[in-house]
Design an enzyme around this catalytic site. Structure first.
Site, PDB file in Angstrom:
ATOM      1  CG  ASP A   6      28.124  20.756   3.334  1.00 21.03           C
ATOM      2  OD1 ASP A   6      27.794  19.587   3.036  1.00 21.03           O
ATOM      3  OD2 ASP A   6      28.810  21.022   4.335  1.00 21.03           O
ATOM      4  CG  HIS A  44      25.729  18.026   9.699  1.00 20.47           C
ATOM      5  ND1 HIS A  44      27.056  18.373   9.747  1.00 20.47           N
ATOM      6  CD2 HIS A  44      25.597  17.157   8.654  1.00 20.47           C
ATOM      7  CE1 HIS A  44      27.704  17.747   8.779  1.00 20.47           C
ATOM      8  NE2 HIS A  44      26.840  17.009   8.108  1.00 20.47           N
TER       9      HIS A  44
END
Length: 395
Positions: free
Chosen positions: A322, A252
């Site tokens: 993702d 992230h």
């Protein structure tokens, strides 16, 4: 309670399904869930006007492209922007969150079970092709349907793996699947099948998202989790291929290089679940592994997605990226390069949560434009057919 789909949406889905190589699968799934009353009305489809979608409808390139995009939006109710994304851009998937990260506010799409149920029903009412409405609902810390919103308490994958009681895992997963079915969510981005090879991994091990360091335990509990969801017509997405369990960094936040820590055992749950016929869809990892590809992270790597996952391991279902706005991708590659390379690698549906960094109200328009200008219709159609097959399992 199952997701409510309008009759017009069902009709549209059947018409385009008959044009595809997966028509038989879709028709079987369709007839298994419709009431006798609706089946009696089926001949009425042939009386629609020329301006309506008919038996001979051929989906446009734009319709096919839209199905390859899943986006997040702001709102406890539908708004004009998300309606336009669904109706004009033909976006095929929506991702729900409980927390708005850019605004740092605990209000996004989820307030209560009844509110989410109304929201998903409204979203579906605007879709010609039924939507995949998705959520991250692993249990434990990664859980958008929290107890404070009125949803049942959950436990983490690690808790289930440590207990190592398949009946208990089945019980907990069934409760989760029923919760999703009741509020109209048909896709769960779970289970996590990353092997816990690094317990200090900040995004997997440390927050108890892995069932176990033993790949066999991971596989057995993941299959129970998936079967429980399937019984309630909820699709699962295994994550994160080809394995995020050994990373020392959070993708992230930036690049997660697993070249020196990744091992072949991380592939075992994926391989065994695919072999067992339980892998409807798989989500990629934004990890860089020079042992699999010396240049590109897994999400953008053709050798990893097409070569390893599809050709070697035999996965024929959907591949989700993702979140494409995670910094491991967004900070290293421009949007155009990332979108182009992901689809060329073999990704079918690009996930753009619009909940990392800044909120971009035009992100779906930008992504569909990039696909149209850079990807061949033949490649688009490959993903489109797989998407129809997946949706046929839950309609």
């Amino acid at each position: 309670m199952k997701t409510k789909i309008s009759k017009s949406s069902r009709r549209y889905f059947l018409k385009i399904a008959t044009q595809s190589s997966v028509a038989a699968i879709l028709m079987t799934s369709y007839t298994s869930v419709l009431s006798k009353e609706i089946l009696v009305q089926k001949p009425m489809i042939h009386n629609t006007s020329p301006s309506s979608i008919t038996k001979n409808h051929t989906p446009s390139l734009e319709e096919k492209i839209g199905q390859m995009v899943m986006v997040g939006f702001r709102g406890l109710d539908v708004n004009r922007k998300v309606i336009d994304d669904i109706k004009k851009l033909h976006v095929g998937g929506i991702l729900l969150f409980d927390y708005d990260t850019p605004l740092k506010k605990p209000v996004r799409n989820i307030k209560s079970p009844s509110q989410v149920r109304r929201l998903t029903k409204a979203l579906q009412s605007y879709a010609d092709i039924p939507l995949l409405i998705s959520i991250d609902y692993e249990g434990g810390k990664v859980n958008r349907l929290k107890k404070r919103y009125g949803f049942p308490a959950t436990v983490s994958h690690q808790y289930l793996g440590n207990k190592n009681n398949l009946a208990f895992t089945r019980q907990k997963a069934t409760q989760m699947a029923k919760t999703l079915s009741d509020i109209g969510i048909n896709l769960n981005f779970a289970p996590v099948v990353d092997v816990n090879t690094n317990p200090n991994n900040p995004i997997i091990g440390k927050i108890r998202r892995s069932f176990s360091a033993n790949p066999s335990i991971v596989t057995r509990h993941a299959i129970e989790f998936i079967k429980a969801h399937r019984r309630h017509k909820i699709i699962c997405a295994l994550k994160h291929f080809p394995g995020h369990g050994s990373s020392a960094a959070d993708s992230h936040l930036g690049i997660a290089d697993v070249s020196n820590t990744w091992s072949q055992i991380e592939l075992e749950p994926f391989k065994d679940i695919i072999k067992a016929g339980q892998a409807d869809s798989i989500m990629t990892a934004h990890v860089f592994n020079n042992r699999l590809d010396p240049k590109w992270p897994a999400t953008l790597s053709k050798s990893t997605i097409t070569g390893l996952l599809r050709q070697k391991l035999g996965h024929t279902g959907i591949v989700f990226s993702d979140d494409m706005q995670m910094r491991a991708i967004a900070n290293e590659y421009g949007l155009e390069t990332a979108v182009k390379k992901a689809i060329e690698a073999g990704v079918d549906i690009l996930v753009i949560g619009n909940n990392i960094g800044h909120f971009d109200p035009d992100i779906a328009k930008k992504v569909t434009k990039i696909i149209k200008e850079n990807i061949s219709e033949q490649r688009i159609d490959e993903s489109y057919q797989r998407i129809l097959a997946l949706k046929g399992k839950i309609i």
